[in-house]
Design an enzyme around this catalytic site. Structure first.
Site, short mmCIF file in Angstrom:
data_model
loop_
_atom_site.label_atom_id
_atom_site.label_comp_id
_atom_site.label_asym_id
_atom_site.label_seq_id
_atom_site.Cartn_x
_atom_site.Cartn_y
_atom_site.Cartn_z
N HIS A 1 -32.02 39.19 22.02
CA HIS A 1 -32.36 38.39 22.90
C HIS A 1 -32.11 37.01 22.57
O HIS A 1 -32.12 36.62 21.57
CB HIS A 1 -33.87 38.29 23.51
CG HIS A 1 -34.32 39.65 24.26
ND1 HIS A 1 -35.65 40.09 24.56
CD2 HIS A 1 -33.40 40.31 24.93
CE1 HIS A 1 -35.50 41.08 25.30
NE2 HIS A 1 -34.19 41.54 25.70
N ASP B 1 -33.41 33.95 22.71
CA ASP B 1 -34.17 32.93 21.97
C ASP B 1 -34.40 33.53 20.34
O ASP B 1 -35.17 32.89 19.49
CB ASP B 1 -35.69 33.15 22.51
CG ASP B 1 -36.21 34.27 22.69
OD1 ASP B 1 -35.52 35.22 22.89
OD2 ASP B 1 -37.43 34.22 22.79
N HIS B 2 -33.64 34.53 19.99
CA HIS B 2 -33.65 34.93 18.48
C HIS B 2 -32.24 34.83 18.05
O HIS B 2 -32.26 35.14 16.71
CB HIS B 2 -34.25 36.33 18.46
CG HIS B 2 -35.68 36.27 18.91
ND1 HIS B 2 -36.80 36.44 17.92
CD2 HIS B 2 -36.27 36.29 20.05
CE1 HIS B 2 -38.06 36.37 18.55
NE2 HIS B 2 -37.58 36.36 19.97
N HIS C 1 -44.41 32.69 17.98
CA HIS C 1 -43.78 33.03 19.19
C HIS C 1 -45.00 32.99 20.46
O HIS C 1 -45.08 33.85 21.22
CB HIS C 1 -43.55 34.45 19.24
CG HIS C 1 -42.39 34.92 20.35
ND1 HIS C 1 -42.73 35.45 21.43
CD2 HIS C 1 -41.12 34.81 20.21
CE1 HIS C 1 -41.48 35.44 22.20
NE2 HIS C 1 -40.64 35.43 21.41
#
Length: 301
Positions: free
Chosen positions: A62, A64-65, A268
């Site tokens: 994903h 955002d990682h 997170h």
């Protein structure tokens, strides 16, 4: 063991928050864990030496990682990097990175090694004489792993006073440090436990990124010193956590309690919340020793 949080917020980056990325220093290693957009800017901001990063661990694909990874790889190239770079992550990460490099005709001048992961069982992905890194299979919308970093016990401290009482030659000191018993000239066997002290308990760090609440990870992280666990939502939005396959702060605390962790580090956070202290307050209803991750926060254990 030092942990530097470069970013620990969910979804999209903002001017005041960054997506997931952190640096772990353990036994002279500097590991980069996840690489959300803007990671290299955060590395510069916090004066972390790019050259010390030789291993990058990506939890899942994903954005955002891992959207910051191609930028970091490109910057390494512009800086004239020569050291090898090892990247650990789900199958597909090699294809994604190499395609972008190919389209930009920007192949690296240093070796890139991809270690693609597909197993749903925990496996050792890196190991030397100081540190072992294993995967923590998680349950998210795509194939996802956390990572467990463990120091190895290498030597036992010598009990010099006792050793001198037995007049043991220094030639045997290294054997004693490594756990060996000693046989004296008269045939007596001196147990290693009499000649050494127990070493300090080794540090361990479990990084559990995006995942629905699951107790299947407990055997892997049992008695971990520091557990980083995602806590995207507060309990009042537990229905959203289940729908999006994320975890609440209270659920993260329950995992820490069941795992007998020493410390819980939260992160997170969904950007819907204006005060992250609410996450700590909620988690401490279940587990007392809770720390709040935040962009730029540093912890030493």
């Amino acid at each position: 063991m030092k942990i530097k949080i470069l970013g620990c917020y969910a979804a999209t980056p903002r001017t005041i928050t960054n997506p997931t990325s952190q640096v772990l220093e353990i036994k002279n290693h500097m590991f980069l864990i996840d690489c959300g957009e803007g990671t290299q800017v955060q590395l510069r901001k916090h004066k972390i030496k790019f050259s010390r990063i030789e291993h990058v661990f990506i939890s899942h694909l994903h954005g955002d990682h891992f959207f910051g990874l191609i930028g970091l790889i490109s910057t390494f190239m512009l800086l004239g990097r020569e050291k090898d770079l090892h990247i650990y992550g789900p199958k597909g990460i090699k294809e994604a990175i190499l395609l972008l490099l190919k389209l930009g005709n920007a192949y690296t001048s240093y070796n890139l090694y991809f270690h693609e992961l597909t197993s749903n069982e925990s496996e050792i992905v890196f190991e030397d004489n100081k540190v072992r890194v294993s995967t923590i299979p998680l349950k998210h919308r795509v194939y996802t792993n956390g990572y467990l970093f463990e120091e190895k016990i290498t030597e036992r401290p010598l009990n010099i006073a006792t050793i001198l009482n037995y007049d043991i030659d220094k030639l045997y000191y290294n054997k004693i440090k490594m756990g060996g018993d000693i046989t004296l000239e008269d045939g007596r066997v001196i147990a290693n436990t009499e000649l050494t002290f127990d070493p300090p308990l080794p540090n361990s760090y479990a990084f559990c990124s995006d995942t629905v609440y699951t107790t299947t990870i407990l055997p892997i992280i049992k008695n971990v010193k520091v557990l980083y666990h995602e806590s995207t939502f507060l309990e009042k939005e537990a229905h959203l956590a289940e729908k999006t396959m994320h975890t609440t702060a209270k659920q993260a605390a329950n995992i820490a309690k069941l795992a007998n962790a020493e410390t819980l580090l939260l992160g997170h956070y969904s950007t819907r919340y204006g005060d992250i202290n609410l996450f700590q307050k909620e988690a401490q209803e279940i587990f007392e020793n809770v720390l709040l991750g935040d962009d730029g926060a540093a912890f030493e254990f």
